[in-house]
Design a protein around this motif. Structure first.
Motif, mmCIF file in Angstrom:
data_model
loop_
_atom_site.group_PDB
_atom_site.id
_atom_site.type_symbol
_atom_site.label_atom_id
_atom_site.label_comp_id
_atom_site.label_asym_id
_atom_site.label_seq_id
_atom_site.Cartn_x
_atom_site.Cartn_y
_atom_site.Cartn_z
ATOM 1 N N ASN A 49 -53.264 0.210 -81.702
ATOM 2 C CA ASN A 49 -53.251 1.278 -80.665
ATOM 3 C C ASN A 49 -51.516 1.289 -80.123
ATOM 4 O OD1 ASN A 49 -53.637 2.512 -77.979
ATOM 5 N ND2 ASN A 49 -55.295 3.124 -78.879
ATOM 6 N N ARG A 50 -51.266 2.328 -79.954
ATOM 7 C CA ARG A 50 -49.823 2.352 -79.363
ATOM 8 C C ARG A 50 -49.820 1.509 -77.860
ATOM 9 N NH1 ARG A 50 -49.006 8.259 -77.689
ATOM 10 N NH2 ARG A 50 -50.714 7.825 -76.117
ATOM 11 N N ASP A 51 -50.878 1.719 -77.349
ATOM 12 C CA ASP A 51 -50.834 0.908 -75.846
ATOM 13 C C ASP A 51 -50.957 -0.377 -75.881
ATOM 14 O OD1 ASP A 51 -50.664 3.643 -74.692
ATOM 15 O OD2 ASP A 51 -52.949 3.779 -74.447
ATOM 16 N N THR A 52 -51.211 -0.951 -76.982
ATOM 17 C CA THR A 52 -51.311 -2.421 -77.125
ATOM 18 C C THR A 52 -50.309 -2.895 -78.076
ATOM 19 O OG1 THR A 52 -52.968 -2.278 -78.855
ATOM 20 C CG2 THR A 52 -53.934 -2.694 -76.463
ATOM 21 N N TYR A 53 -49.444 -2.169 -78.607
ATOM 22 C CA TYR A 53 -48.316 -2.578 -79.545
ATOM 23 C C TYR A 53 -47.801 -3.657 -79.058
ATOM 24 C CZ TYR A 53 -43.789 -2.397 -81.750
ATOM 25 O OH TYR A 53 -42.574 -2.918 -82.308
ATOM 26 N N PHE A 54 -46.970 -3.962 -77.750
ATOM 27 C CA PHE A 54 -46.232 -4.873 -77.555
ATOM 28 C C PHE A 54 -47.022 -6.243 -77.264
ATOM 29 C CE2 PHE A 54 -44.086 -1.178 -75.828
ATOM 30 C CZ PHE A 54 -42.725 -1.224 -76.221
ATOM 31 N N LEU A 55 -48.205 -6.281 -77.014
ATOM 32 C CA LEU A 55 -49.133 -7.357 -76.627
ATOM 33 C C LEU A 55 -49.231 -7.759 -78.404
ATOM 34 C CD1 LEU A 55 -51.813 -6.653 -74.314
ATOM 35 C CD2 LEU A 55 -50.267 -8.705 -74.154
ATOM 36 N N THR A 56 -49.628 -6.868 -79.205
ATOM 37 C CA THR A 56 -49.912 -7.120 -80.632
ATOM 38 C C THR A 56 -48.766 -7.923 -81.209
ATOM 39 O OG1 THR A 56 -51.636 -5.727 -80.513
ATOM 40 C CG2 THR A 56 -50.986 -6.329 -82.774
ATOM 41 N N ARG A 57 -47.689 -7.351 -80.997
ATOM 42 C CA ARG A 57 -46.170 -7.524 -81.787
ATOM 43 C C ARG A 57 -45.718 -8.955 -81.307
ATOM 44 N NH1 ARG A 57 -41.035 -5.108 -79.269
ATOM 45 N NH2 ARG A 57 -41.491 -6.639 -77.829
ATOM 46 N N ASP A 58 -45.897 -9.422 -79.932
ATOM 47 C CA ASP A 58 -45.738 -10.463 -79.428
ATOM 48 C C ASP A 58 -46.635 -11.659 -79.894
ATOM 49 O OD1 ASP A 58 -43.455 -9.233 -78.023
ATOM 50 O OD2 ASP A 58 -44.661 -9.277 -76.241
#
Length: 480
Positions: free
Chosen positions: A59-68
């Protein structure tokens, strides 16, 4: 052979509330060894295979969490690519969009290994063997799923029927898919030896799965193709991400890959395996990962027990006391407590449903909220005030922003801060502060190499998170 792992990281995991929430979904849940389900999936996807890149659909909203989360365990620096969904539309659109991306970027004959991000596999060698068999079968134009040898009559899993189930003898044609059964039905399915658990993992070439989408779900495929063509690709922190076009993707049918393709296709095979698989779909399943004590209790955190048996207790900081109880699940977080009978953990989703109806944010976010730049924790709030603890990662910065209805007072606790406050830029050290009136443009920057920690005191007539106007943002959150 070119294998492209495709990790599907979506879904709120409502049965694992209060730890799993919409803004902090199930794949990010950390297990007792410190690794998240997503991290374990990433490591499994790259285990012993020649992988040139990994594609993650999230999901776009959890992208940065997922990436990190992925980068934290990406020691080999495998290139990470992301497809960002503007809203959840189940697994069929996610797989279709991924297949279109793989066909365009890698080639139609690339073998896709599709893995949900919230499963657990204990035997990586058997997993790798099953993947090798599946990949060879996929190159023959088959759609391959992974069937798990059942160990009990589970009612939370779908089943796959074959002529005769056997482990280690290669891929076999699928006779039919069976919906999640009742307990008596599950007992019959397990007893006859011809049914496997449906793991939800798949293997096929991009060309094959797109041909089946074109046959069985052409409208869905057309929407995904258009939303990918209209999507925007960007680079950040060594990763590329493509955000699917929102207004177009909204029209994609909300349907699973099983319903859209698998149950309709005549090209489906299954690789039976005994790889120690679990979908970690409930607190009962989570509890089984912790060894029991002499009374059958499984404890994660600090708990004091008296005449307690067969219970699972998880605490994130507070001491939990339990007296004279049996067969309970107790999960404590800073802002929510779950107490459930172990036999009813599948029903936790009904609590989440009630929270949604009431508009309670507890279903969506934790008291500590994650942002691309770090985190904030609400320490206390009341009428016309809110106090937060803000942590900004080294080198990170908040957007240049403004609030209409609140003023803010920032006090640095540790680290150093560069602050844009109106027309001025100032530097702050521990125990120094600045006041930001309502209507002032401001930005917080961490120029140092350690975390910046500060206390923010908000005052005003409205303190909602939507009272924010962004002018500049390095994370792409400025509304045009």
């Amino acid at each position: 052979m070119h294998i492209v792992p495709v990790i599907i990281s979506g879904g709120a995991g409502s049965r694992l509330w209060p730890v799993s929430r919409e803004a902090f979904p199930k794949p990010l849940l950390k297990l007792s060894d410190g690794e998240s389900l997503l991290q374990k999936t990433f490591l499994r996807a790259t285990h012993g295979a020649q992988v040139s890149e990994v594609l993650v659909v999230t999901n776009r909203d959890t992208y940065f969490l997922t990436r990190d989360d992925c980068q934290e365990v990406n020691a080999d620096r495998v290139p990470l690519r992301f497809l960002l969904e503007p809203m959840g539309r189940n697994t069929a659109p996610a797989v279709a969009a991924a297949a279109l991306w793989v066909q365009a970027q890698v080639g139609p004959d690339a073998v896709m290994l599709v893995l949900p991000a919230d499963h657990l596999v204990n035997n990586l060698e058997r997993f790798a063997t099953a993947v090798a068999t599946a990949a060879e079968t996929a190159l023959e134009g088959r759609i391959v799923t992974f069937g798990i040898q059942p160990t009990s009559p589970e009612t939370g899993y779908g089943y796959i029927e074959v002529e005769q189930a056997s482990v280690g003898n290669g891929a076999v044609p699928v006779k039919r898919f069976v919906e999640k059964p009742s307990l008596p039905q599950a007992e019959q399915l397990v007893a006859d030896g011809r049914h496997l658990w449906n793991s939800g993992m798949f293997c096929f070439t991009a060309k094959t799965i797109l041909e089946e989408f074109a046959t069985h779900a052409p409208d869905l495929l057309a929407v995904c193709e258009k939303s990918l063509q209209q999507g925007v690709t960007s680079e950040s922190a060594g990763c590329s991400s493509t955000e699917l076009h929102g207004e177009t993707f909204r029209h994609a049918t909300d349907i699973s890959i099983d319903y859209a393709v698998m149950e309709r296709s005549s090209r489906v095979s299954v690789v039976p395996s005994d790889m120690g698989w679990s979908d970690i779909g409930s607190w009962e399943a989570i509890s089984e990962l912790t060894p029991p004590d002499a009374h059958g209790n499984r404890i994660y955190g600090e708990a004091l027990l008296h005449e307690v048996s067969n219970s699972y207790i998880k605490s994130e900081g507070r001491v939990v006391g339990a007296v004279g109880v049996d067969n309970l699940i107790i999960v404590d977080t800073p802002d929510a407590l779950l107490v459930a009978n172990r036999d009813c953990t599948q029903d936790v989703k009904h609590i989440v449903g009630q929270l949604k109806k009431r508009g309670h944010e507890c279903y969506r976010i934790h008291r500590t909220a994650h942002r691309p730049w770090g985190t904030y924790t609400v320490l206390e709030e009341g009428d016309r005030f809110k106090i937060k603890r803000i942590v900004v990662k080294p080198g990170a910065q908040l957007s240049l922003q403004m609030h209409h209805h609140r003023s803010e007072h920032w006090i640095v606790v540790s680290g150093s801060a560069d602050v844009v406050n109106g027309d001025k830029t100032i530097s702050l050290q521990p125990n120094q502060s600045t006041y930001i009136p309502a209507g002032h443009r401001h930005r917080l920057i961490n120029p140092g190499v350690i975390d910046l920690v500060l206390i923010e005191v908000q005052c005003g007539e409205y303190l909602g998170e939507d009272d924010i106007v962004r002018f500049e943002d390095q994370y792409g959150r400025v509304q045009n």
